[in-house]
Design an enzyme around this catalytic site. Structure first.
Site, PDB file in Angstrom:
ATOM      1  N   TRP A 103       2.850  -1.327  21.367  1.00  0.00           N
ATOM      2  CA  TRP A 103       3.396  -2.578  21.901  1.00  0.00           C
ATOM      3  C   TRP A 103       2.641  -3.807  21.427  1.00  0.00           C
ATOM      4  CZ3 TRP A 103       8.131  -2.779  22.975  1.00  0.00           C
ATOM      5  CH2 TRP A 103       8.794  -1.729  23.618  1.00  0.00           C
ATOM      6  N   ASP A 174      -0.029  -8.813  27.834  1.00  0.00           N
ATOM      7  CA  ASP A 174       1.227  -8.108  28.121  1.00  0.00           C
ATOM      8  C   ASP A 174       0.913  -7.007  29.140  1.00  0.00           C
ATOM      9  OD1 ASP A 174       3.449  -6.519  28.242  1.00  0.00           O
ATOM     10  OD2 ASP A 174       3.570  -6.115  26.090  1.00  0.00           O
ATOM     11  N   LYS A 198       8.993  -1.344  35.230  1.00  0.00           N
ATOM     12  CA  LYS A 198       7.959  -0.314  35.350  1.00  0.00           C
ATOM     13  C   LYS A 198       7.299  -0.349  36.721  1.00  0.00           C
ATOM     14  CE  LYS A 198       8.003  -0.249  30.524  1.00  0.00           C
ATOM     15  NZ  LYS A 198       7.801  -1.059  29.328  1.00  0.00           N
TER      16      LYS A 198
HETATM   17  C1  LIG Z   1       8.082  -1.579  28.183  1.00  0.00           C
HETATM   18  C2  LIG Z   1       7.158  -2.482  27.476  1.00  0.00           C
HETATM   19  C3  LIG Z   1       7.596  -3.536  26.674  1.00  0.00           C
HETATM   20  C4  LIG Z   1       9.061  -3.791  26.413  1.00  0.00           C
HETATM   21  O1  LIG Z   1       9.691  -4.266  27.534  1.00  0.00           O
HETATM   22  P1  LIG Z   1      11.213  -4.738  27.469  1.00  0.00           P
HETATM   23  O2  LIG Z   1      11.472  -5.208  28.852  1.00  0.00           O
HETATM   24  O3  LIG Z   1      12.042  -3.563  27.066  1.00  0.00           O
HETATM   25  O4  LIG Z   1      11.301  -5.829  26.462  1.00  0.00           O
HETATM   26  C5  LIG Z   1       6.645  -4.349  26.090  1.00  0.00           C
HETATM   27  N1  LIG Z   1       5.332  -4.157  26.284  1.00  0.00           N
HETATM   28  C6  LIG Z   1       4.875  -3.150  27.051  1.00  0.00           C
HETATM   29  C7  LIG Z   1       3.411  -2.974  27.245  1.00  0.00           C
HETATM   30  C8  LIG Z   1       5.772  -2.271  27.669  1.00  0.00           C
HETATM   31  O5  LIG Z   1       5.309  -1.263  28.434  1.00  0.00           O
END
Ligand SMILES: *Cc1c(COP(=O)(O)O)cnc(C)c1O
Length: 362
Positions: A103, A174, A198
């Site tokens: 990511w 993030d 999540k």
């Molecule tokens: C799931 C995830 C994403 C992507 O999220 P979206 O909502 O599908 O854009 C980005 N970064 C991390 C760390 C993630 O776990």
């Protein structure tokens, strides 16, 4: 019917009590005679809900008053664009992108549309284990426009528990797969973002916590829907928000409060992942190749030493009510995503199955 435990990485499981509340509310939210999906986002009841969500978030995460909370659209991937286009202008230095897995790399690749990021690779192999350099050893630039990193690599199962230690730099994190699972020292950050599917509910909105001096920065080529200043000015209602997602997040926050808040859930999360890693480490069939200090307690990855048993493990675990354990397609193996909503009973069921499977086939 056997109880199902859902280990999906996202969208992920919701607490049963939250699902039950949604069911109760569905036809008649707050006694209004209609569902929350059918009312205006400007309706006083909805505005009150939003206010409560903001207050609950501030209390749970101890968000300082000089930080704004925004609810954005476009997921965390939307933020991969929003961050550079809001923070950079033609006079900016390039930002630093710390790479620790899938990511953080994806964020850097998106940023390359707008700038030339300095790529800082912090992955190392040490005694055959995947290891992450301590922030003290990150070779950040002298004056990066900002530093972007990802404290929990959802796909790789790698976590960075040490806080970034760079004072007077804008740190962007993030936190998609770790927000609300443990304490965050918010004031170390310029921007924290997380998609909601999540740990904060279902897909549809993205939480952004931003220090208010950064709101001034945006320049006029930013699409309005990604412009932090515009979103802030309109209280995250510049366009029609995903109202149902917002409502579900509100229920999740109340549930987390009832669970005892971040301190309590952090302890439970540690306990859950410790149990799983202990099972993996003491087995002759399962293994995890990540250094102990960098093992994620949200996404526990493991492989089978007998790879030919992979499909059988997947099938049998599913038939035993343990769903979505297959690892992400780009890394293979298995991954148990055990966010806040996964109860300890789910972990115990998984361990019971793993022990049985090893004794039978291992
Ligand atoms: C799931 C995830 C994403 C992507 O999220 P979206 O909502 O599908 O854009 C980005 N970064 C991390 C760390 C993630 O776990």
């Amino acid at each position: 019917m056997k109880k199902i435990y859902n280990f999906s990485a996202g969208p992920s499981m919701l607490p049963f009590s939250v699902l039950n509340q949604i069911k109760k509310d569905l036809y008649n939210w707050k006694g209004l005679g209609i569902s929350v999906m059918e009312i205006s986002h400007r309706n006083e009841h909805f505005l009150q809900l939003v206010q409560e969500i903001e207050q609950d978030l501030r209390n749970l995460l101890k968000i300082p008053s000089n930080y704004k909370i925004l609810f954005c659209q476009g997921g965390a991937r939307g933020q991969f664009s929003a961050v550079p286009i809001n923070l950079l202008d033609k006079f900016s230095n390039n930002p630093d992108y710390i790479e620790s897995g899938y990511w953080s790399q994806a964020a850097r690749i998106e940023a390359e549309k707008y700038c030339v990021p300095n790529i800082i690779n912090i992955k190392k192999e040490h005694n055959g284990k995947k290891t992450i350099l301590s922030p003290y050893n990150w070779k950040i630039s002298k004056k990066p426009a900002y530093i972007h990193y990802c404290p929990n690599e959802t796909i790789d199962g790698i976590a960075i528990y040490e806080e970034p230690i760079f004072d007077n730099k804008i740190i962007v994190g993030d936190f998609s797969s770790t927000i609300l699972s443990s304490f965050i020292n918010i004031k170390k950050y310029g921007i924290i973002y997380a998609s909601t599917q999540k740990n904060i509910g279902i897909s549809g909105i993205t939480l952004v916590i931003i220090r208010d001096d950064l709101l001034k920065k945006s320049n006029n080529v930013v699409p309005s829907i990604l412009d932090y200043k515009i979103l802030s000015y309109h209280n995250s209602m510049f366009n029609t928000p995903s109202t149902f997602s917002w409502y579900v997040s509100g229920l999740i926050l109340k549930w987390l409060k009832d669970m005892g808040g971040i301190k309590k859930i952090e302890l439970i999360n540690k306990l859950k992942s410790d149990l799983l890693y202990k099972t993996i480490d003491s087995s002759n069939l399962y293994f995890n190749d990540i250094n102990h200090l960098n093992r994620s307690n949200m996404n526990v990855t493991f492989r089978l030493l007998k790879e030919n048993l992979t499909n059988l493990f997947e099938k049998e675990s599913y038939n035993n009510g343990l769903h979505a354990l297959r690892g992400h397609r780009i890394v293979g193996g298995f991954r148990a995503s055990i966010y806040n909503a996964m109860p300890i009973e789910g972990i115990k069921e998984l361990i019971k199955f793993m022990v049985y499977f090893e004794s039978r086939y291992g």
